[in-house]
Enzyme design. Sequence first.
Site, mmCIF file in Angstrom:
data_model
loop_
_atom_site.group_PDB
_atom_site.id
_atom_site.type_symbol
_atom_site.label_atom_id
_atom_site.label_comp_id
_atom_site.label_asym_id
_atom_site.label_seq_id
_atom_site.Cartn_x
_atom_site.Cartn_y
_atom_site.Cartn_z
ATOM 1 N N LEU A 152 0.836 -1.203 0.000
ATOM 2 C CA LEU A 152 0.000 0.000 0.000
ATOM 3 C C LEU A 152 0.864 1.243 0.000
ATOM 4 O O LEU A 152 1.751 1.382 0.838
ATOM 5 C CB LEU A 152 -0.891 0.018 1.255
ATOM 6 C CG LEU A 152 -1.665 -1.263 1.564
ATOM 7 C CD1 LEU A 152 -2.417 -1.113 2.879
ATOM 8 C CD2 LEU A 152 -2.632 -1.584 0.427
ATOM 9 N N GLU A 154 1.107 5.181 0.693
ATOM 10 C CA GLU A 154 0.389 6.232 1.394
ATOM 11 C C GLU A 154 -0.195 7.181 0.359
ATOM 12 O O GLU A 154 0.443 7.491 -0.647
ATOM 13 C CB GLU A 154 1.312 6.986 2.347
ATOM 14 C CG GLU A 154 1.703 6.136 3.536
ATOM 15 C CD GLU A 154 2.474 6.912 4.585
ATOM 16 O OE1 GLU A 154 2.165 8.084 4.839
ATOM 17 O OE2 GLU A 154 3.399 6.320 5.165
ATOM 18 N N CYS A 277 8.753 3.848 4.924
ATOM 19 C CA CYS A 277 8.969 2.486 4.416
ATOM 20 C C CYS A 277 10.322 2.305 3.726
ATOM 21 O O CYS A 277 11.170 1.561 4.224
ATOM 22 C CB CYS A 277 7.847 2.119 3.462
ATOM 23 S SG CYS A 277 6.234 2.315 4.194
#
Length: 484
Positions: A152, A154, A277
């Site tokens: 995913l 952001e 991340c």
Amino acid sequence: MNIGVVGCGYVGLVTAACFAELGHSVVAAECDASKLRILQKGQSPIHERDLPGLLRRHSGARLQFRQSIAEVVQHAQVVFICVGTPALHNGESDLSHVDAAVREISRCVRSHLLVVEKSTVPVRTCAAIRRAMILNGVSPDLFSVACNPEFLREGTAVRDFLYPDRIVIGVGDERAQRLLNRVYRPLTSGKYYRRCDRIPSGSSASIRIIETSPETAELIKHAANAFLAMKISFINAVATIAESVGADIGEICTGLGSDARIGSAFLNAGIGFGGSCFPKDLYAFRALADKAGYRFDLISEVIRINDDQRVRFVEKVRMALSPLRGKHIAVLGLSFKGGTDDIRESPAVEVLRRLIHEGVTVAAFDPAAMIRARKEFPEAAVRFAADPYKAMIDADALLILTEWPEFAALDLSRVRNLLRSPIVLDGRNLYSPSQMKTAGLDYTSVGRPPVLADSTQTESVALTSSADDASWTTGGRPSLGTAT
Ligand code: UGA
């Protein structure tokens, strides 16, 4: 199905809301009391597209928020662990939150439970979870463990969840495989996409489930993030060469990305990647490789190029405004990318910190990240503006640091008139150099030749400037590389 989610960060919250959207009954645990209060009111504590709508639709009904993990386990057949795994000082992932969650889950298991690791974790974490649960006294036939990494981004996380390229399922037994297939069936069967109230998306939904071992699933996630980061650093390195030889990185990307084997995604040159991340995951992957006995120097190089990219951009600002001390700059963008209020490891924040250290004052605007950014910067150094144009008033230069779509659609003649000096440094290549030249702006971007304003345009823009914006006169306009 009854689903539990532990941890309501952006991954956990999006996961919980999307499972509710798919028709599951979800209970999610959040230990932070203030965040929990917001969630229990049906509101979103983070800026994430489509999330407020999903929370309004499902909170209090198919989606419940609780403080205790015990209530999650009591409710669920499948529990997703979505807690944070921050980096330790040696680059390895800190698994203490995963550990604590597993301990708490173990205390509460009464009937069969599938425990799914969704946070990005080192290889063999699933095996470690399994061991920990047995050591915590849970009988092996009362639980299964699986890995189901998230992909995913952001800002588009809800659509990434509901319209995935692939779903990776790392399972060690058939029961886990069956349960996870059921969890995702509304997507894999296409049922969700036939609903008229679905969250719409431009992408087509042909979903591939990749079933594999937990270790392979864990490694897929690490490799995916490292590969994407590598693409960005690669193009940024090429951009540096393009600057030296007078080539255009935008056109290079078109030429490169048109090769189907390469693809054009993640080839946007700029001031580099940030976020919670990529930087953390690269360090973790390198530490993991070290432990496995392999020196993954390529990853070190990806990190080095990324760090350099910010330094090189600051150098461009220095060149354009030298001396920097005493200059006042307008900054558009603080979040690590457009579409989010997240400023963790944001290249924009890092660039700003360096410039403030060199004695500039800043007026900044970001559509979503200013509340978080206020905590990062001393009041005297940064004034936060109410809109992009207010940030530009009387600035010696405009810096664009985040790829928010609204920053790519500025009224350039207004920009021209508000700035004290018509200098724009664009760290995200949101404009074409010729467009900026015509608008009367000196323009420096990444991997493309800088341009000086078209002076005939400059005169006419100056003459038509509105009284509101008039803080600039035609006299004494500096060219690129000179000080005001
Ligand atoms: C990233 C991955 O894209 C997700 O697949 C993954 O699930 C997620 O990390 C995670 O591990 O949780 P995210 O960090 O939200 O998602 O954002 P990205 O869209 O990947 O962007 C990361 C950074 O790279 C941003 O700073 C962005 O500005 C930069 N970027 C991206 C570029 O500089 N150039 C590009 O072409 C693309």
